[in-house]
Design a protein around this motif. Structure first.
Motif, mmCIF file in Angstrom:
data_model
loop_
_atom_site.group_PDB
_atom_site.id
_atom_site.type_symbol
_atom_site.label_atom_id
_atom_site.label_comp_id
_atom_site.label_asym_id
_atom_site.label_seq_id
_atom_site.Cartn_x
_atom_site.Cartn_y
_atom_site.Cartn_z
ATOM 1 N N THR A 165 0.813 -1.217 -0.224
ATOM 2 C CA THR A 165 0.065 0.092 -0.251
ATOM 3 C C THR A 165 0.828 1.190 0.057
ATOM 4 O O THR A 165 0.395 2.314 -0.379
ATOM 5 N N SER A 166 2.303 1.112 0.410
ATOM 6 C CA SER A 166 2.947 2.095 0.307
ATOM 7 C C SER A 166 3.298 2.880 -0.986
ATOM 8 O O SER A 166 3.504 4.151 -1.107
ATOM 9 N N LEU A 167 2.984 2.006 -2.019
ATOM 10 C CA LEU A 167 3.021 2.504 -3.352
ATOM 11 C C LEU A 167 2.251 3.415 -3.803
ATOM 12 O O LEU A 167 2.167 4.304 -4.794
ATOM 13 N N PHE A 168 0.888 3.460 -2.945
ATOM 14 C CA PHE A 168 -0.332 4.123 -3.459
ATOM 15 C C PHE A 168 -0.784 5.217 -2.545
ATOM 16 O O PHE A 168 -1.075 5.074 -1.380
ATOM 17 N N PRO A 169 -0.497 6.532 -2.864
ATOM 18 C CA PRO A 169 -0.672 7.566 -1.833
ATOM 19 C C PRO A 169 -2.103 7.687 -1.486
ATOM 20 O O PRO A 169 -3.016 7.649 -2.477
ATOM 21 N N ARG A 170 -2.286 7.974 -0.282
ATOM 22 C CA ARG A 170 -3.646 8.519 0.168
ATOM 23 C C ARG A 170 -4.231 9.923 -0.447
ATOM 24 O O ARG A 170 -3.521 10.797 -0.816
ATOM 25 N N VAL A 171 -5.508 9.924 -0.729
ATOM 26 C CA VAL A 171 -6.075 10.958 -1.378
ATOM 27 C C VAL A 171 -6.815 11.806 -0.409
ATOM 28 O O VAL A 171 -7.894 11.457 0.052
ATOM 29 N N PRO A 172 -6.321 12.976 0.152
ATOM 30 C CA PRO A 172 -6.797 13.596 1.395
ATOM 31 C C PRO A 172 -8.402 14.081 1.331
ATOM 32 O O PRO A 172 -8.890 13.880 2.080
ATOM 33 N N GLU A 173 -8.779 14.535 -0.060
ATOM 34 C CA GLU A 173 -9.819 15.091 -0.292
ATOM 35 C C GLU A 173 -10.988 13.893 -0.021
ATOM 36 O O GLU A 173 -12.211 14.358 -0.031
#
Length: 430
Positions: free
Chosen positions: A148-156
């Motif tokens: 999962t570290s490859l895929f950044p969180r989408v804050p909005e």
């Protein structure tokens, strides 16, 4: 020949793999465990597959639990508080709860029987780079091994900074199951939610419970206390909470026979719901996609995790197939387009899950109360409840809710015509 590699053998990975195989695409599935080990392992979840997912399973030819007597076509919601009430309704499209220790191995074996390749072993980020050289495209359908570290969180799209609920799930002994089968949901202010369903296992149908506890509540003890230190005391605590917060379940319990079915028959934990960008760049100009929980992780309160994963898989399968047909490269532009399509498929489940984690809006509470007085409203509401696209529209505004109630309580034209015809006939007879 094009080749797709899928890392992870959960719902998303298996549905994607089976769908691509049906489209004559070569697929290799990289699973962390052999099917036999999954069968013998710990309880994985207590998910329910709702109508859209069951339709996709029929399309894939993997609806192995299709017998009508296995499905749950009724649901009850019990609202606790100073003025408690309950509503019970019949679902227009029944749901199904299958133990994933039976479900996942059966689908994995079917995947192999249809020509898919299954390789067992952990895949980390370094190994992913190697797989990307082996396949036309690699898809990640698991968050294990740091992927999962490859895929950044989408804050909005990710409003939660911490777990909104602490979770406990188990299969149980000593509970007489309702007949006909009926899901039970208890909404307990200040505590959280208590769910009961009937779970299809390799030992037959058994009762199961899912408890979603508010952090800091009494119910949260079931998530934080270690059962193996004193199983009898833990089961007594669970019985105590069911007595207080799930009386419709407790009334069917034989206390002397009650308890968690065994040391592998429960799970505890918590996680923070999150939406991640479902693609990442690898070396050599290659890209990797994420699907299912690796893309979007929802709290299980709305019962939409596996359903969203399946929808996500079908969406990505369509994008992959279209790209292969048109010789389109799996480049960044493809990833962007697939992301838009996948989010459209899973956004309703995320929106509905997040909405249920908030206090009920007054007009939604009124809808529930109306359903407790009118079975027509209860049937319509509970049938819509299981399908996010429908229920979001119902609960969007007070006006939409009022229109839904009016529609549910208005006889269809043919029924009205029959009633008017009977009235006229009686008048002529007089």
């Amino acid at each position: 020949m094009a080749s797709i590699g899928i890392v992870g053998a959960g719902t998303a990975g298996l549905h994607l793999g089976l769908k691509l195989l049906a489209q004559n695409v070569a697929v290799t599935l990289y699973a962390e465990q052999e099917p036999a080990r999954v069968r013998a392992g710990r309880l994985l979840n207590t998910v329910t597959h709702h109508a859209p997912t069951r339709a996709r399973e029929r399309e894939l030819g993997v609806d192995f639990w299709a017998a009508a007597e296995l499905a749950m076509d009724r649901c009850a919601i019990h609202v606790h508080g100073p003025q408690p009430f309950s509503l019970t309704g019949r679902l227009s499209e029944p749901g199904l709860c299958v133990d994933y220790r039976a479900y996942l191995p059966r689908l994995a074996e079917e995947f192999v029987a249809r020509g898919g390749r299954l390789e067992v072993g952990a895949v980390d980020v370094a190994a992913l780079e190697t797989l990307a050289e082996r396949h036309t495209l690699v898809v990640v359908a698991t968050g294990r091994s740091g992927l999962t570290s490859l895929f950044p969180r989408v804050p909005e799209l990710s409003p939660h900074a911490q777990p909104p609920r602490l979770l406990f799930a188990a299969t149980l002994d000593g509970v007489r199951m309702p007949e006909p089968a009926c899901m039970q949901a208890n909404l307990v202010p200040g505590q959280g939610e208590v769910f009961e369903s009937q779970f299809i296992t390799r030992h037959g149908r058994v009762p199961s419970v899912l408890i979603e506890a508010l952090p800091g509540s009494e119910l949260a003890m079931l998530s934080t206390r270690r059962r193996d230190e004193d199983p009898a005391a833990f089961d007594a605590l669970l019985l105590h909470f069911l007595h207080r917060f799930a009386p419709s379940t407790y009334e069917r319990i034989t206390p002397s026979a009650f308890g968690v079915r065994g040391p592998l028959e429960f799970l505890q934990g918590a996680f923070t719901p999150v939406v991640r960008r479902p693609w990442a760049a690898l070396g050599g100009g290659r890209f990797v996609m994420a699907v299912g929980d690796t893309h979007v992780t929802n709290d299980p309160l709305a019962g939409q995790g596996a359903n969203a994963a399946s929808a996500s898989a079908f969406s990505l399968a369509a994008s992959i197939q279209e790209a292969l047909r048109s010789d389109r490269p799996f480049d960044e532009a493809f990833c962007h387009d697939a992301e838009v399509r996948m989010w459209a498929a899973v956004a309703p489940a995320t929106d509905w899950s997040n909405a249920l984690l908030q206090p009920l809006a007054p007009h939604v509470g009124e809808l529930l109360f109306t359903g407790s007085r009118d079975t027509r409203v209860a049937d319509a509401f509970l049938s819509a409840f299981m399908i996010p696209e429908r229920i979001l529209a119902v609960c969007a505004t007070p006006e939409a809710t009022a229109a839904f109630i009016a529609n549910a309580t208005t006889p269809p034209p043919e029924a009205l015509a029959t009633t008017l015809g009977a009235t006229q006939a009686r008048a002529l007879a007089l």
